[in-house]
Design a protein around this motif. Structure first.
Motif, PDB file in Angstrom:
ATOM      1  N   THR A 252     -32.058  20.802  18.583  1.00 30.11           N
ATOM      2  CA  THR A 252     -33.248  21.408  19.200  1.00 30.11           C
ATOM      3  C   THR A 252     -33.747  22.626  18.435  1.00 30.11           C
ATOM      4  O   THR A 252     -34.823  23.142  18.732  1.00 30.11           O
ATOM      5  CB  THR A 252     -32.952  21.834  20.649  1.00 30.11           C
ATOM      6  N   SER A 253     -32.960  23.113  17.462  1.00 30.72           N
ATOM      7  CA  SER A 253     -33.348  24.311  16.727  1.00 30.72           C
ATOM      8  C   SER A 253     -32.783  24.255  15.315  1.00 30.72           C
ATOM      9  O   SER A 253     -31.568  24.336  15.123  1.00 30.72           O
ATOM     10  CB  SER A 253     -32.836  25.570  17.434  1.00 30.72           C
ATOM     11  N   PRO A 254     -33.634  24.133  14.287  1.00 31.51           N
ATOM     12  CA  PRO A 254     -33.147  24.006  12.907  1.00 31.51           C
ATOM     13  C   PRO A 254     -32.437  25.254  12.392  1.00 31.51           C
ATOM     14  O   PRO A 254     -31.703  25.186  11.414  1.00 31.51           O
ATOM     15  CB  PRO A 254     -34.425  23.725  12.108  1.00 31.51           C
ATOM     16  N   ARG A 255     -32.628  26.405  13.026  1.00 33.52           N
ATOM     17  CA  ARG A 255     -32.006  27.634  12.573  1.00 33.52           C
ATOM     18  C   ARG A 255     -30.710  27.934  13.319  1.00 33.52           C
ATOM     19  O   ARG A 255     -30.152  29.024  13.197  1.00 33.52           O
ATOM     20  CB  ARG A 255     -32.953  28.829  12.771  1.00 33.52           C
ATOM     21  N   GLN A 256     -30.208  26.981  14.094  1.00 33.90           N
ATOM     22  CA  GLN A 256     -29.064  27.254  14.963  1.00 33.90           C
ATOM     23  C   GLN A 256     -27.906  26.300  14.675  1.00 33.90           C
ATOM     24  O   GLN A 256     -28.105  25.116  14.486  1.00 33.90           O
ATOM     25  CB  GLN A 256     -29.504  27.120  16.421  1.00 33.90           C
ATOM     26  N   GLN A 257     -26.683  26.868  14.643  1.00 35.11           N
ATOM     27  CA  GLN A 257     -25.455  26.087  14.482  1.00 35.11           C
ATOM     28  C   GLN A 257     -24.651  26.158  15.787  1.00 35.11           C
ATOM     29  O   GLN A 257     -24.674  27.171  16.485  1.00 35.11           O
ATOM     30  CB  GLN A 257     -24.615  26.641  13.327  1.00 35.11           C
ATOM     31  N   VAL A 258     -23.913  25.075  16.082  1.00 31.37           N
ATOM     32  CA  VAL A 258     -23.160  24.994  17.329  1.00 31.37           C
ATOM     33  C   VAL A 258     -21.670  24.895  17.011  1.00 31.37           C
ATOM     34  O   VAL A 258     -21.258  24.128  16.131  1.00 31.37           O
ATOM     35  CB  VAL A 258     -23.577  23.758  18.163  1.00 31.37           C
ATOM     36  N   ILE A 259     -20.861  25.672  17.725  1.00 30.98           N
ATOM     37  CA  ILE A 259     -19.403  25.652  17.567  1.00 30.98           C
ATOM     38  C   ILE A 259     -18.774  25.381  18.926  1.00 30.98           C
ATOM     39  O   ILE A 259     -19.043  26.087  19.898  1.00 30.98           O
ATOM     40  CB  ILE A 259     -18.856  26.993  17.016  1.00 30.98           C
ATOM     41  N   ALA A 260     -17.929  24.345  19.005  1.00 28.71           N
ATOM     42  CA  ALA A 260     -17.213  24.041  20.244  1.00 28.71           C
ATOM     43  C   ALA A 260     -16.032  24.995  20.383  1.00 28.71           C
ATOM     44  O   ALA A 260     -15.187  25.084  19.493  1.00 28.71           O
ATOM     45  CB  ALA A 260     -16.734  22.594  20.235  1.00 28.71           C
ATOM     46  N   LEU A 261     -15.962  25.719  21.499  1.00 29.82           N
ATOM     47  CA  LEU A 261     -14.904  26.709  21.723  1.00 29.82           C
ATOM     48  C   LEU A 261     -13.821  26.224  22.670  1.00 29.82           C
ATOM     49  O   LEU A 261     -12.760  26.829  22.763  1.00 29.82           O
ATOM     50  CB  LEU A 261     -15.500  28.008  22.288  1.00 29.82           C
ATOM     51  N   GLY A 262     -14.077  25.174  23.429  1.00 28.26           N
ATOM     52  CA  GLY A 262     -13.068  24.686  24.377  1.00 28.26           C
ATOM     53  C   GLY A 262     -13.190  25.360  25.725  1.00 28.26           C
ATOM     54  O   GLY A 262     -14.285  25.664  26.202  1.00 28.26           O
ATOM     55  N   SER A 263     -12.053  25.635  26.345  1.00 28.89           N
ATOM     56  CA  SER A 263     -12.027  26.187  27.701  1.00 28.89           C
ATOM     57  C   SER A 263     -11.452  27.601  27.696  1.00 28.89           C
ATOM     58  O   SER A 263     -10.764  28.010  26.760  1.00 28.89           O
ATOM     59  CB  SER A 263     -11.208  25.288  28.623  1.00 28.89           C
ATOM     60  N   PHE A 264     -11.730  28.324  28.774  1.00 30.26           N
ATOM     61  CA  PHE A 264     -11.263  29.706  28.924  1.00 30.26           C
ATOM     62  C   PHE A 264     -10.722  29.912  30.334  1.00 30.26           C
ATOM     63  O   PHE A 264     -11.216  29.315  31.293  1.00 30.26           O
ATOM     64  CB  PHE A 264     -12.401  30.708  28.711  1.00 30.26           C
ATOM     65  N   ALA A 265      -9.742  30.794  30.450  1.00 31.09           N
ATOM     66  CA  ALA A 265      -9.258  31.292  31.735  1.00 31.09           C
ATOM     67  C   ALA A 265      -9.637  32.762  31.832  1.00 31.09           C
ATOM     68  O   ALA A 265      -9.903  33.419  30.814  1.00 31.09           O
ATOM     69  CB  ALA A 265      -7.739  31.126  31.849  1.00 31.09           C
ATOM     70  N   PRO A 266      -9.685  33.329  33.044  1.00 26.60           N
ATOM     71  CA  PRO A 266     -10.016  34.750  33.177  1.00 26.60           C
ATOM     72  C   PRO A 266      -9.130  35.626  32.293  1.00 26.60           C
ATOM     73  O   PRO A 266      -7.912  35.471  32.261  1.00 26.60           O
ATOM     74  CB  PRO A 266      -9.772  35.022  34.668  1.00 26.60           C
TER      75      PRO A 266
END
Length: 420
Positions: A252-266
């Protein structure tokens, strides 16, 4: 929910076109998000080498976890040797289902070889992909994946990652392959560790399950926007473990990269090291190079988006002041040392396995120096079981170090300390 902080030297020398930055991402413990719905698969190695105390311990540990499951959770139990077999589930964690699962677990016996991919593929087939759910595999093995090519295991691990299924991989004893378990953990943003003796399986399983049920944020992704000409050439997680990460273009945006981070706990924190290239500009004007945004699912709800405050943006300006441009930002220096620490341990253990004790002593000694200086207490303790330093400061190999000490260091090689 999240706080993102960028760390970098904001000053570049005239003509400089590359730099590094650290993005620290943490979830506010005070935000107290509700736990995400949990789907758990227990995968037990039942190959011939598991026969006896290890198989009994695996059964007991699995039973303990099933007893702790509640009705809000989905669960299944899979065993594997040459092939995988679903012995129960998937089903809701109601009392009747738990009793049936426990009865099935108590009939498991050990025989034949080891093909780990069969268990992982079976779990993906049954659980599928659910972005708002925390899907976990509690995986136990005592040996190497000798019944199939490594590529088969890699494909199964990749399927788990694509389905947002995270693996907590445990090796009981010392005959398993650390590289295999670390690969499972790194690719699926999970964990890997050793269970030295069978009587420790139950405690390890219970601890792992307790961490799983704290998960509140699932399928977190970081979107990094950069202006024209700026490129992120490399990105890796550097805390709490070193994990190479890939970026994907945002359609959706040619200037943007996506990184999968997974899950988080508090309370969780993850730090990421970026290598950046950019067009050179004239001194005196500040430029923004990276602007992060997070998207995630919280507590099993719908997708949410958070744009980072300016404290999470990467800014630079070129300067003719050499003293400003020469400064090394503390976080970057620290994590560069942690990467050097990990590489020295890997190379030192390889030298040890090859019988080159002189090289192993030099590399592990260097690793000990870095771990002590950087405050990595866990790795310092593990290294101290393999090498020692006499009153004159001379490093010596501990010839009495056993297989457990070596394997424990191998499975912990990528764990890092954060800057204090």
């Amino acid at each position: 929910m999240f706080k993102i902080t960028a760390y970098n030297n904001p000053y570049l020398r005239v003509g400089q076109s590359t730099m590094q930055a650290v993005l620290s991402v943490c979830i506010d413990e005070a935000a107290a998000p509700a736990p995400a719905p949990l789907a758990l698969a227990i995968a037990l190695d039942r190959s011939g080498s598991m026969d006896g105390a290890k198989m009994r311990a695996a059964r007991d540990g699995a039973v303990k976890v099933v007893q702790a499951i509640d009705a809000s959770m989905q669960f299944m139990v899979v065993t594997f040797n040459d092939n995988a077999r679903i012995i129960f589930g998937p089903a809701a964690g109601i009392e009747e289902n738990k009793n049936r699962a426990i009865a099935a677990i108590q009939t498991v016996y050990a025989a034949s070889g080891t093909r780990m991919s069969t268990a992982l593929n079976t779990i993906v087939d049954k659980f599928g992909s659910n972005q708002s759910r925390a899907t976990r595999i509690l995986f136990l093995t005592d040996g190497k994946n000798e019944g199939e090519p490594r590529a088969a295991l890699d494909r199964a691990v990749a399927r788990c990652s694509a389905a947002n299924i995270s693996i907590s991989a445990w090796g009981v004893g010392t005959d398993w392959d650390a590289a295999e378990l670390l690969h499972m953990a790194e690719v699926t943003r999970g964990s890997a560790d050793i269970i030295p003796t069978p009587n420790q399986v139950e405690a390890a399983f219970s601890s792992s399950f307790s961490e799983m049920r704290r998960t509140a944020i699932t399928n977190a992704r970081m979107y990094l926007w950069s202006p024209a000409g700026v490129q992120i050439t490399n990105l890796q997680q550097v805390y709490p473990t070193i994990v190479p990460l890939g970026t994907e273009p945002d359609p959706t945006s040619p200037r943007q990269q996506v990184i999968a981070l997974g899950s988080f706990a508090p309370g969780d924190q993850r730090d990421y090291l970026l290598d950046i290239t950019m067009p050179v500009n004239t001194p005196g004007q500040q430029f923004m190079l990276v602007r992060p945004t997070l998207k995630y699912f919280a507590g099993g709800g719908t997708e949410q988006e958070e744009k980072s405050e300016r404290s999470g943006w990467v800014f630079v300006q070129w300067t003719e002041d050499v003293s400003l441009a020469a400064q090394i930002e503390a976080h970057i220096a620290h994590y560069t040392n942690q990467e050097e620490l990990s590489n020295n341990i890997k190379d030192g253990q390889a030298a040890l396995a090859a019988g080159d004790n002189e090289k192993a002593t030099r590399l592990l000694g260097r690793a000990l120096e870095i771990s002590e200086r950087s405050g990595n207490a866990r790795v310092t303790r593990l290294l101290s079981e393999l090498i020692s330093r006499d009153a004159k400061g001379t490093i010596q190999l501990n010839k009495q170090a056993d297989a457990v000490a070596r394997k424990t260091l191998a499975i912990n090689v990528s764990k890092t300390s954060k800057l204090q």
